[in-house]
Design a protein around this motif. Structure first.
Motif, PDB file in Angstrom:
ATOM      1  N   THR A   9      -8.853 -17.492  19.011  1.00  0.00           N
ATOM      2  CA  THR A   9      -7.684 -17.041  19.728  1.00  0.00           C
ATOM      3  C   THR A   9      -8.253 -15.888  20.760  1.00  0.00           C
ATOM      4  OG1 THR A   9      -6.407 -17.269  17.746  1.00  0.00           O
ATOM      5  CG2 THR A   9      -5.509 -15.943  19.347  1.00  0.00           C
TER       6      THR A   9
ATOM      7  N   ILE B 231      -2.663 -13.112  22.513  1.00  0.00           N
ATOM      8  CA  ILE B 231      -1.506 -12.961  21.716  1.00  0.00           C
ATOM      9  C   ILE B 231      -0.669 -12.130  22.537  1.00  0.00           C
ATOM     10  CG2 ILE B 231      -0.556 -12.177  19.554  1.00  0.00           C
ATOM     11  CD1 ILE B 231      -3.273 -12.519  18.053  1.00  0.00           C
TER      12      ILE B 231
ATOM     13  N   ARG C 122       0.507 -17.941  21.654  1.00  0.00           N
ATOM     14  CA  ARG C 122      -0.717 -17.954  21.281  1.00  0.00           C
ATOM     15  C   ARG C 122      -1.873 -19.189  21.944  1.00  0.00           C
ATOM     16  NH1 ARG C 122       1.420 -14.948  18.771  1.00  0.00           N
ATOM     17  NH2 ARG C 122       1.255 -14.128  16.369  1.00  0.00           N
TER      18      ARG C 122
ATOM     19  N   VAL D  54     -10.282  -7.337  17.838  1.00  0.00           N
ATOM     20  CA  VAL D  54      -9.102  -7.594  18.398  1.00  0.00           C
ATOM     21  C   VAL D  54      -8.679  -6.371  19.223  1.00  0.00           C
ATOM     22  CG1 VAL D  54      -6.754  -8.121  17.497  1.00  0.00           C
ATOM     23  CG2 VAL D  54      -8.766  -8.839  16.199  1.00  0.00           C
TER      24      VAL D  54
ATOM     25  N   THR E 186      -9.950 -11.228  20.810  1.00  0.00           N
ATOM     26  CA  THR E 186      -8.590 -11.435  21.211  1.00  0.00           C
ATOM     27  C   THR E 186      -7.892 -10.456  21.806  1.00  0.00           C
ATOM     28  OG1 THR E 186      -8.740 -12.797  19.094  1.00  0.00           O
ATOM     29  CG2 THR E 186      -6.395 -12.046  19.815  1.00  0.00           C
TER      30      THR E 186
ATOM     31  N   VAL F 295      -4.411  -8.567  22.650  1.00  0.00           N
ATOM     32  CA  VAL F 295      -3.363  -8.428  22.198  1.00  0.00           C
ATOM     33  C   VAL F 295      -2.400  -7.841  23.254  1.00  0.00           C
ATOM     34  CG1 VAL F 295      -1.506  -7.547  20.583  1.00  0.00           C
ATOM     35  CG2 VAL F 295      -3.886  -8.375  19.707  1.00  0.00           C
TER      36      VAL F 295
ATOM     37  N   ASN G 237       1.870  -4.021  16.240  1.00  0.00           N
ATOM     38  CA  ASN G 237       0.922  -4.937  16.623  1.00  0.00           C
ATOM     39  C   ASN G 237      -0.490  -4.572  15.749  1.00  0.00           C
ATOM     40  OD1 ASN G 237       1.485  -6.856  18.964  1.00  0.00           O
ATOM     41  ND2 ASN G 237       2.313  -4.967  19.808  1.00  0.00           N
TER      42      ASN G 237
ATOM     43  N   HIS H 178      -1.780  -7.848  13.825  1.00  0.00           N
ATOM     44  CA  HIS H 178      -2.757  -8.703  14.069  1.00  0.00           C
ATOM     45  C   HIS H 178      -4.086  -8.161  13.810  1.00  0.00           C
ATOM     46  CE1 HIS H 178       0.169 -10.950  16.301  1.00  0.00           C
ATOM     47  NE2 HIS H 178       0.462  -9.742  17.025  1.00  0.00           N
ATOM     48  N   LYS H 179      -4.294  -6.922  12.921  1.00  0.00           N
ATOM     49  CA  LYS H 179      -5.343  -6.316  12.399  1.00  0.00           C
ATOM     50  C   LYS H 179      -6.243  -5.830  13.611  1.00  0.00           C
ATOM     51  CE  LYS H 179      -5.564  -8.653   7.955  1.00  0.00           C
ATOM     52  NZ  LYS H 179      -4.158  -9.279   8.294  1.00  0.00           N
ATOM     53  N   VAL H 180      -5.501  -5.058  14.394  1.00  0.00           N
ATOM     54  CA  VAL H 180      -6.458  -4.513  15.834  1.00  0.00           C
ATOM     55  C   VAL H 180      -7.542  -3.590  15.270  1.00  0.00           C
ATOM     56  CG1 VAL H 180      -5.924  -2.873  17.775  1.00  0.00           C
ATOM     57  CG2 VAL H 180      -4.284  -4.646  17.075  1.00  0.00           C
TER      58      VAL H 180
END
Length: 575
Positions: free
Chosen positions: A31, A34, A39, A225, A250, A252, A265, A269-271
Motif C-alpha cells: 500500500t 491511504i 487505497r 507507515v 505507506t 497516510v 489515523n 493504520h498503525k502509524v
C-alpha cells in the motif's frame, strides 16, 4: 586510472524519481497511499504519476516550466512531487495559509504555466488570479481543479480536472531524461519571517541526497507507515514526499491536522512515523477525551522549529510518541541538523535527557560541514557551549539559490558557506544548539539575551501553552525582554506570577520586564511566530527605570486594557 570509462552503466544523475520506479518494481503490491476510503499500491501510484506526466507534456509543458499547486495533504499533492519532474517541469507547492495577494505574487514571480487548485481553495485561487491579471498584468496560467478523490464535490473552475488528466495520460509515459542532476526539481517560497518571501530552488541531486540523509538519520526502516501531519508544501514535506517511496512505505494522507484525525489515523493504520512542529504536539496533548485513542506502539516523531520544552517532551512521550529533534530551514531542503540519540543518555534523569534532546544536534550526512562562526572575524567559535556565533552550513542539501534574486544570493553565500542567519553554540561533544535568529537577539545593557532561552524558561510553567519573547524599549538598558504568552483556559495566572516563575529559572537580566497574556500569536503560513509584528506592539510599552523591578507600565495616560493590546497584535498579524 584516469582512462577508466565514465558511461551510462556506472554514472547516472541522482534524482528522487528513481525511488518511485524502484518502489513500483520492488514493492508493487504494498500500500502506497491511504486517504479516507481510497487505497493505492505502489504499482498504481507509479502508473498514475506516469499518466499525469504524460498529460502535462500534452499540455505543452516543457523542461524547467513551473507547475504550481495549492492543495492540502491529499494524494494528488503527493503524486505531483513525482509526476511534475517526470515531465521535466519544476513543482511549486504553494503554502495554503497564504492570502490571495501572496499567492498571486508567487504565481507572478514563478511564471507558473499551470495552476493546480484543490476544491477547498477555489475562492482564494480565483481572487489570486484576478490580482494576477488586473494588478500584475500577467497571463493567466492553465487551471486544473483537484476534486476530492474520496467524495467528489463536482466543483468546477476552468475546463480541466485532475483525475481527468490522470485518466487521459499514457501509463507508458517515458520519464523526461535527467541529463544533469543539478537541474531544478522544485521551487519553494520562504515564510518571510524576517523579509519578503524568496523563491528557493532545489536540485534533483540535493533532493535525492537530502532524502537519503533524513531516512538514515531518523533510522527509518522498511515499510514505515507515515502520517502526513506536516504540510507537503513545507520544504516538500521535509523530502518525505520522496522518502516514503524509497522505503516502500505507506503515506497516510489527511486533509486537516486535528487531534481527532491524528489519533484516529494512528490507531486505525498503525502509524509508525510522523513529522510535526511543537504546536502539533500541543494539539495532541490538548485533545478532548472523546478525541483521544490509546496508542499501543510508539510513534516516531521528527520535530522541527522551536526547541520543544522539557515538560512538553515528557508529556508527549508518556502518551506514546518518541521525539527526535531537528533543525532546518527552507534553504537547506528542510532539516539540516538532527539530534542523534546516544545510548548512554538513556541512563540519565529525565530532565537531563530532555535538555539533551532539545538541542539541534549534528549535521545530516548530506552536509559536508557545519560550523558556528563569530560575527566580527568569521572565525569558528570554541566548542564550549557558551560562545555564540552564526550557524553556517555547506553541502549538497543546500539550495541552488534564490530565483531571480542575485542580491540575496550574494548575502547568504559567502566564502564557500551558506549563512543561515541563526545564532547558536557548539557543545564540547560537537552538538549544536540554536540560540536565536540574529535579528531576534535582545541586547540589554551590552548583554546578548537569547529570546529562545527566555521562551524555554517560560514554557516550563505547566499553565503555559505558547510563548514568544521580543525586545522592548528600556530607559536604562536600551532593550529588555517582553513576553507574549498564551495560557491554558483553566489558568488564572497573573503577570507577577509569570515574572516570579522566570526569576526562578533565569538570570536576573534575562527576566522579562513585561508579560502580555494573549489569545493567539501572529504567525506565518508555516506556523512561525512573526516577531516583527510583536516587536511593533512591544514598542508601545515602556518600563519606568524607577519601578521596573516592581511593575511595568504602558506608555499611555490611560493604560490599555488586555483586549486593546490583543486587538493590536491581531491587526498587525493581518498586515
Amino acid at each position: 586510472m584516469d582512462n577508466l570509462p565514465k558511461c551510462g552503466a556506472n554514472y547516472v544523475p541522482l534524482t528522487p524519481l528513481t525511488f518511485l520506479t524502484r518502489a513500483s518494481n520492488s514493492y508493487a503490491n504494498r500500500t502506497s497511499t491511504i486517504y479516507a476510503n481510497v487505497r493505492f499500491n505502489w504499482r498504481e501510484t507509479h502508473e498514475r504519476c506516469c499518466r499525469l506526466a504524460s498529460s502535462l507534456r500534452s499540455l505543452n509543458i516543457v523542461k524547467n516550466d513551473v507547475v504550481s499547486v495549492l492543495a492540502p495533504n491529499v494524494p494528488a499533492m503527493l503524486e505531483m512531487h513525482f509526476a511534475v519532474p517526470m515531465a521535466g517541469a519544476v513543482l511549486n507547492a504553494i503554502n495554503t495559509r497564504l492570502d490571495a495577494k501572496n499567492v498571486a505574487l508567487i504565481l507572478k514571480h514563478s511564471e507558473a504555466k499551470i495552476f493546480f487548485i484543490d476544491y477547498e481553495y477555489i475562492d482564494k485561487a480565483k481572487k489570486a488570479i484576478e490580482i494576477l491579471l488586473s494588478d500584475f498584468q500577467m497571463p493567466m496560467p492553465l487551471v486544473v481543479v483537484i476534486d476530492d478523490i474520496d467524495s467528489p464535490t463536482g466543483i468546477r473552475f476552468g475546463e480541466l480536472d485532475y483525475e481527468q488528466l490522470v485518466f487521459q495520460g499514457s501509463p507508458e509515459h517515458v520519464v523526461e531524461n535527467i541529463d544533469d542532476e543539478w537541474d531544478p526539481i522544485t521551487l519553494s517560497y520562504t515564510s518571510g519571517t524576517t523579509s519578503e518571501p524568496k523563491g528557493v530552488v532545489y536540485s534533483h541531486r540535493g533532493a535525492f541526497l537530502s532524502t537519503l540523509s533524513l531516512i538514515l538519520g531518523w533510522e527509518m526502516g522498511t515499510e514505515p507507515v507515515y502520517l502526513w501531519s506536516l504540510p507537503m508544501f513545507h520544504c516538500n514535506g521535509w523530502t518525505f514526499t520522496w522518502g516514503i517511496a524509497a522505503r516502500g512505505g505507506t503515506n497516510v494522507c489527511m486533509r486537516n491536522t486535528t487531534a481527532q484525525e491524528i489519533y484516529s489515523n494512528i490507531v486505525l493504520h498503525k502509524v509508525t512515523h510522523m513529522c510535526a512542529a511543537p504546536i502539533v504536539l500541543s494539539i495532541i496533548l490538548e485533545a478532548k477525551p472523546h478525541e483521544q485513542r490509546q496508542i499501543m506502539t510508539p510513534v516516531q516523531v521528527l520535530v522541527g522549529g522551536a526547541p520543544p520544552p522539557a515538560p512538553l517532551l515528557e508529556r508527549i512521550e508518556r502518551v506514546g510518541f518518541h521525539v527526535v529533534h531537528a533543525y532546518g530551514l527552507t534553504e537547506a531542503t528542510g532539516p539540516a541538523l538532527v539530534c542523534e540519540w546516544q545510548a548512554k543518555w538513556s541512563k540519565l534523569l529525565w530532565e537531563e535527557q530532555a535538555r539533551l534532546k532539545a538541542r539541534q544536534g549534528l549535521g545530516i550526512l548530506t552536509l559536508a560541514d557545519v560550523d558556528v562562526k563569530e560575527f566580527k572575524n568569521m572565525e569558528s567559535v570554541p566548542r564550549d557551549g557558551k560562545t555564540t556565533g552564526e550557524i553556517c552550513l555547506r553541502g549538497s542539501s543546500i539550495m541552488k539559490g534564490y530565483l531571480k534574486n542575485e542580491k540575496a544570493n550574494s548575502e547568504v553565500f559567502k566564502n564557500g558557506w551558506f549563512f543561515t542567519g541563526d545564532m547558536g553554540v557548539i557543545h564540547p561533544d560537537g552538538y549544536l544548539e540554536i540560540k536565536d535568529r540574529c535579528k531576534d537577539v535582545i541586547i540589554s545593557g551590552g548583554e546578548n539575551i537569547s529570546s529562545v532561552q527566555v521562551e524555554s524558561a517560560i514554557l516550563k510553567h505547566p499553565y503555559v501553552v505558547e510563548a514568544s519573547v521580543v525586545a522592548m524599549p528600556h530607559p536604562r538598558w536600551g532593550e529588555s525582554p517582553c513576553a507574549f504568552v498564551i495560557l491554558r483556559e483553566d489558568s488564572n495566572l497573573k503577570e507577577s506570577d509569570m515574572i516570579a516563575h522566570c526569576r526562578k529559572n533565569l538570570p536576573g537580566f534575562m527576566v522579562p520586564k513585561k508579560v502580555q497574556f494573549v489569545d493567539e500569536l501572529p504567525k506565518t503560513g508555516t506556523g512561525k511566530v512573526q516577531k516583527n509584528h510583536l516587536r511593533a506592539v512591544a514598542k508601545t510599552f515602556v518600563v519606568s527605570d524607577q519601578t521596573s523591578k516592581k511593575s511595568s507600565q504602558i506608555k499611555r495616560e490611560n493604560p490599555r486594557s488586555y483586549n486593546q493590546n490583543h486587538e493590536q497584535i491581531l491587526a498587525l498579524s493581518r498586515l
